[in-house]
Design a protein around this motif. Structure first.
Motif, mmCIF file in Angstrom:
data_model
loop_
_atom_site.group_PDB
_atom_site.id
_atom_site.type_symbol
_atom_site.label_atom_id
_atom_site.label_comp_id
_atom_site.label_asym_id
_atom_site.label_seq_id
_atom_site.Cartn_x
_atom_site.Cartn_y
_atom_site.Cartn_z
ATOM 1 N N GLY A 1 0.818 -1.200 0.000
ATOM 2 C CA GLY A 1 0.000 0.000 0.000
ATOM 3 C C GLY A 1 0.853 1.252 0.000
ATOM 4 O O GLY A 1 0.580 2.218 -0.715
ATOM 5 N N MET A 2 1.908 1.223 0.765
ATOM 6 C CA MET A 2 2.787 2.401 0.824
ATOM 7 C C MET A 2 3.497 2.599 -0.511
ATOM 8 O O MET A 2 3.623 3.721 -0.999
ATOM 9 N N ALA A 3 3.942 1.497 -1.091
ATOM 10 C CA ALA A 3 4.617 1.606 -2.380
ATOM 11 C C ALA A 3 3.636 2.169 -3.407
ATOM 12 O O ALA A 3 3.982 3.047 -4.210
ATOM 13 N N GLY A 4 2.392 1.697 -3.329
ATOM 14 C CA GLY A 4 1.389 2.163 -4.267
ATOM 15 C C GLY A 4 1.096 3.646 -4.102
ATOM 16 O O GLY A 4 0.745 4.334 -5.050
ATOM 17 N N ALA A 5 1.238 4.131 -2.917
ATOM 18 C CA ALA A 5 0.972 5.546 -2.660
ATOM 19 C C ALA A 5 2.144 6.421 -3.090
ATOM 20 O O ALA A 5 2.078 7.646 -2.996
ATOM 21 N N GLY A 6 3.215 5.812 -3.539
ATOM 22 C CA GLY A 6 4.328 6.602 -4.071
ATOM 23 C C GLY A 6 5.525 6.696 -3.155
ATOM 24 O O GLY A 6 6.518 7.367 -3.464
ATOM 25 N N PHE A 7 5.471 6.047 -1.990
ATOM 26 C CA PHE A 7 6.650 6.048 -1.116
ATOM 27 C C PHE A 7 7.739 5.181 -1.757
ATOM 28 O O PHE A 7 7.438 4.183 -2.420
ATOM 29 N N ALA A 8 8.984 5.594 -1.595
ATOM 30 C CA ALA A 8 10.084 4.750 -2.049
ATOM 31 C C ALA A 8 10.293 3.673 -0.991
ATOM 32 O O ALA A 8 10.599 3.981 0.161
ATOM 33 N N VAL A 9 10.073 2.430 -1.365
ATOM 34 C CA VAL A 9 10.201 1.324 -0.405
ATOM 35 C C VAL A 9 11.478 0.552 -0.702
ATOM 36 O O VAL A 9 11.739 0.183 -1.837
ATOM 37 N N ARG A 10 12.284 0.354 0.322
ATOM 38 C CA ARG A 10 13.564 -0.350 0.144
ATOM 39 C C ARG A 10 13.682 -1.452 1.167
ATOM 40 O O ARG A 10 13.286 -1.282 2.316
ATOM 41 N N GLN A 11 14.260 -2.558 0.788
ATOM 42 C CA GLN A 11 14.600 -3.572 1.777
ATOM 43 C C GLN A 11 15.900 -3.131 2.455
ATOM 44 O O GLN A 11 16.840 -2.723 1.780
ATOM 45 N N VAL A 12 15.933 -3.159 3.771
ATOM 46 C CA VAL A 12 17.189 -2.858 4.466
ATOM 47 C C VAL A 12 17.510 -4.018 5.408
ATOM 48 O O VAL A 12 16.637 -4.829 5.740
ATOM 49 N N SER A 13 18.764 -4.057 5.803
ATOM 50 C CA SER A 13 19.183 -5.172 6.647
ATOM 51 C C SER A 13 19.883 -4.669 7.903
ATOM 52 O O SER A 13 20.647 -3.700 7.877
ATOM 53 N N LEU A 14 19.554 -5.286 9.006
ATOM 54 C CA LEU A 14 20.277 -5.030 10.262
ATOM 55 C C LEU A 14 20.927 -6.356 10.657
ATOM 56 O O LEU A 14 20.337 -7.162 11.384
#
Ligand SMILES: [Zn+2]
Lengths: 476, 403
Positions: free
Chosen positions: B210-223
């Motif tokens: 949903g966030m990606a669809g709204a135009g947010f840049a979504v990234r996988q990050v790792s800790l």
């Protein structure tokens, strides 16, 4: 085998701040029990410590006075231990990051050589509550007085530089003087505002190993510290000679038995950083501002007293050890009194008189200005030394100017030759044999005759003038 | 026993102010002058607060009404026995304040299908708070509406002359702000997605989509050091708790055990009778590290500093982290009782939330509309509390983020 002692001291000094370390309660432990308390120093749930700025300043001045280096960053830890005088379960103390490191105190060793005893670090901590043990009927009860809880303390931890009781005693005296100079504490071992623990171990002379140490507590005077250390060195030396191992433990000095006795160890845990007290960050500017507040320290002052006022080194050292006396002397000199006369009257007359009346130099009615007034009259021979002592005694009773006391009580010295002639006539007539002796060459007889005239004048005559007149009258 | 309140406020009067009409329930670990403050523990039985906590004083001055204090777990640790959310569900309060030691306010919110927020460490005064882990705890805020959370935060946050430990930082502005999804990067923490149930995983994925669809840049990050957060929390937290709970000696409040031969025995007997199983286990663990394994405690402190640094680096790359929040057990905390009276169980339960207590970051939990007892956690850098609220409001308003 010959042994030498390795001694380090831990000295607690109670700062004379107006409030406690972490709250606004008055720092007066002697008031009615639990009069000076609030949720913070009662260590109640939910209360937060708030570091006192005055305590930080006084502790910093104390560090600078001892030549210790204030650290740019210091912080409080929770020092965990469980005892009824600490119902919070931990004491706030700077265990990991102390306020200052280094520094030292210069003393004169037993053989007369100068000696520097180094300080490892100085940290702040809060005092614990006081336990009062009483009987409720036949049941022993313990009461807790929180007036002292949270009082501001500074702990000075030395390097193990000490080898003999003398050094420890001189160190404490010098330390006391320097801390009093900056006005950070009263530093009285008798009143408990300065407390000293000693860590003592022994080793064969000439070796450098550090052996198991024994901690000795409960010394209530500088003298006791010296005695306890001397006893402990002897005790440990004897037990090592006998082939017994020294075990790490704590002993209490018993001043009556003049011995150290083992005590049950207090359970003491490690420390946890406390996020409720922010780390203390001192800027270079702040430290310089503190440094600028430092008064002239005792060693420098003693040197100046010798150079500027011609005091002997011993006089200067003993005077500068007591800032109040040194201030008084310098005030007398500033009023125009000759330094030697000021020194003489201060130490042989005023200080004993003040002590006898249980007053302090600062609180006694004899101010430097008033005493200077009297000493000026003495210098101008308007009163003699005996009368001046009587006037001084009167100055404690009333706040009149010394000139007025001299007038009112007829202490003026009779230097008027006319007024003395009659007295001298009387004495010459009454003391024929002394006169004959003098004329026969016995110089001593002249002193006797002077004394007789003094007595006849009720002490008011100027002895110098009498002597001159007698010599004139009796012929050489 | 009142099912919702441990102590109900008998006084309906409020001051005049901007928060008049707002009803706030709190826990009996926040001091309200004269109210019993037992913090869920027999160790504090009979203790009444001598003065208001700063939070309480500020709420009262703003005109808010204190409904009462709720039932809570012992010293707020975990969710067992925690009545959190009940006052909201019953319509007895608009906002609940909940101590967040390792995620309690966020998981309780997920369980009650409301919003839960843990502010940045150091933003809200701890004066008058009976806590347990002073370097990690923070008063959390729960409400059905993000506006309720903002309304409380605006009133209670900021410098306090009674809590010198608050850093001298500018207090963020909590006013609503516009959100431009194109300028916001969301980091999805890979390590936090293991061990999710199927519906929970679906709910989380749908929120991220949903966030990606709204135009947010979504990234996988790792800790990569993710498991260390729990370890550090457990060691540092239990040691701090052991030290903080050392004061409960039964002498001035609580119940003094009889029959002790000396003070030490009195402490032991009284403490043994006062503390519950979970707290005892936790304190014993802390005492173990404190007295027997101090080196491990020091290591944990060092690792904590490293984790905080790593997190700071990560937060320079993304604006906000997204993670799931999951309450294990069908009825949330209450049902997880068996797991909750041992530290192992509690730490497993809070595995996805406790990192924000280690680093002091603000963390918000939005309830999922797809799966019960599940939420979307949004975590920002320290002091980004205002932006985090604005972002969450945007997601709710646009129906994105699975909410
Ligand atoms: Zn106080």
């Amino acid at each position: 085998m010959e042994f030498e002692a390795v001694i380090g001291l831990e000295i607690h000094v109670e700062l004379n701040c107006t409030t406690k370390l972490f709250c606004d309660c008055p720092n007066r432990p002697g008031d009615d029990p639990n009069a000076n308390t609030c949720p913070t120093c009662l260590w109640l749930p939910g209360a937060m410590p708030r570091l006192s700025e005055q305590a930080l300043e006084k502790a910093s001045l104390l560090c600078l006075a001892l030549g210790a280096e204030l650290q740019p960053r210091s912080a409080f830890d929770q020092k965990v231990y469980y005892y009824p005088d600490l119902p919070k379960g931990y004491q706030l103390s700077q265990a990991h990051l102390p306020l200052a490191r280094g520094g030292g105190v210069d003393i004169i060793d037993e053989d007369g050589s100068p000696c520097r005893l180094r300080i490892h670090h100085v940290h702040m901590e809060e005092d614990v509550a006081k336990l009062v043990h009483e009987m409720e009927g036949r049941v022993p009860i313990s009461l807790v007085d929180f007036n002292r809880a949270g009082a501001p303390l500074v702990e000075i931890v030395t390097e193990p530089d000490f080898r003999a009781p003398h050094q420890a005693m001189e160190f404490l005296k010098a330390l006391r003087t320097q801390v009093r100079y900056v006005g950070a504490s009263e530093c009285s071992m008798e009143n408990g505002t300065m407390r000293c623990d000693a860590n003592i171990s022994v080793r064969p002379r000439g070796t450098t190993q550090m052996n198991t140490k024994v901690e000795v507590k409960n010394m209530n005077s500088v003298r006791h510290v010296g005695d306890a250390i001397a006893y402990e060195i002897e005790r440990q030396g004897a037990s090592v000679q006998a082939g017994e191992a020294v075990v790490l433990h704590t002993r209490l000095w018993d001043p009556d038995k003049k011995a150290t006795l083992p005590m049950r160890a207090k359970f003491e845990g490690p420390t946890v950083p406390d996020p409720s007290v922010s780390a203390i960050e001192l800027s270079r500017e702040w430290i310089e501002r503190m440094r600028a507040q430092l008064p002239e320290m005792p060693a420098a002052r003693a040197e100046r007293l010798v150079e500027q006022h011609g005091l002997t080194r011993d006089e200067a050292l003993s005077l500068s050890a007591d800032p109040e006396s040194a201030d008084f002397l310098e005030a007398l000199v500033a009023e125009g009194v000759a330094p030697r006369m000021a020194m003489h009257w201060l130490t042989t007359q005023l200080l004993p008189a003040v002590r006898e009346r249980r007053q302090g130099l600062g609180t006694s009615p004899v101010s430097p200005v008033r005493l200077a007034g009297l000493l000026h009259m003495l210098a101008k021979e308007e009163v003699n030394a005996k009368a001046a002592r009587d006037v001084l005694a009167q100055m404690f009773e009333s706040d009149r100017r010394p000139e007025a006391i001299v007038q009112a009580c007829g202490f003026s010295q009779i230097s008027d030759r006319g007024a003395l002639d009659d007295l001298i006539d009387q004495v010459i007539r009454g003391q024929e044999s002394a006169v004959a002796n003098y004329r026969a060459g016995q110089e001593k007889a002249l002193g006797f005759l002077v004394g007789q005239v003094m007595q006849a004048s009720r002490g008011k005559a100027n002895p110098k003038v009498i002597r001159e007149l007698l010599v004139e009258r009796l012929g050489a | 026993m009142d099912p919702i309140f441990f102590h109900r406020n008998p006084d309906p009067a409020t001051a005049e102010g901007p928060r008049q009409g707002l009803r706030v329930a709190l826990q009996p670990n926040l001091a309200v002058a004269g109210w019993p403050m037992e913090a869920g523990s027999r160790a504090l039985a009979g203790y009444a607060a001598p003065e208001d906590a700063t939070i309480v004083r500020r709420l009262r001055a703003s005109g808010a009404h204190l409904s009462g204090s709720t039932h809570m777990s012992e010293f707020g640790l975990g969710l067992a026995g925690n009545g959190t959310g009940a006052a909201l569900r019953a319509g007895e309060a608009d906002v609940e304040l909940v101590l967040d030691l390792m995620g309690e306010s966020r998981l309780a919110a997920a369980g009650a299908a409301v919003c839960g927020f843990k502010p940045s460490y150091g933003l809200v005064s701890r004066f008058g708070l009976v806590g347990l882990i002073p370097s990690m705890e923070c008063c959390g805020i729960m409400s059905e509406s993000l506006g309720g959370i903002r309304a409380v935060l605006q009133v209670v946050a900021g410098q306090d002359g009674l809590d010198f430990s608050l850093p001298e930082e500018p207090v963020p502005d909590f006013a609503p702000e516009t959100v431009d999804p194109a300028r916001i990067t969301v980091g999805v923490v890979g390590e936090a997605q293991h061990d999710l149930g199927v519906t929970q995983e679906e709910a989380f994925r749908s929120a991220i989509d949903g966030m990606a669809g709204a135009g947010f840049a979504v990234r996988q990050v790792s800790l990569p050091e993710w498991p260390l957060f729990a370890l550090v929390h457990r060691i540092v937290g239990s040691v701090e708790a052991s030290s903080a709970a050392g004061r409960y000696d039964s002498v001035r409040y609580g119940r003094r055990a009889s029959g002790a031969k000396n003070w030490n025995e009195m402490y032991l007997l009284s403490r043994g009778a006062a503390f519950g199983t979970l707290l005892k286990s936790y304190l014993i663990q802390g005492a173990y590290f404190q007295f027997e394994r101090y080196g491990a405690f020091e290591d944990a402190c060092r690792i904590r500093a490293r984790l905080v640094g790593e997190m700071r680096r990560l937060m320079a790359e993304v604006d906000v982290l997204a993670l799931p929040a999951v309450v294990s057990g069908p009825r949330g905390g209450e049902a997880a009782d068996d797991a909750s009276d041992a530290p192992d169980g509690v730490y497993a339960q809070f595995a996805l939330t406790l990192f924000a207590n280690v680093t002091g970051q603000p963390a918000l939990c939005l309830p999922s509309t797809m799966a019960s007892h599940t939420g979307l956690q949004l975590v920002g850098p320290r002091l980004s509390d205002g932006r985090l609220l604005a972002l969450a409001e945007y997601l709710q308003k646009t129906g994105r983020g699975g909410n």
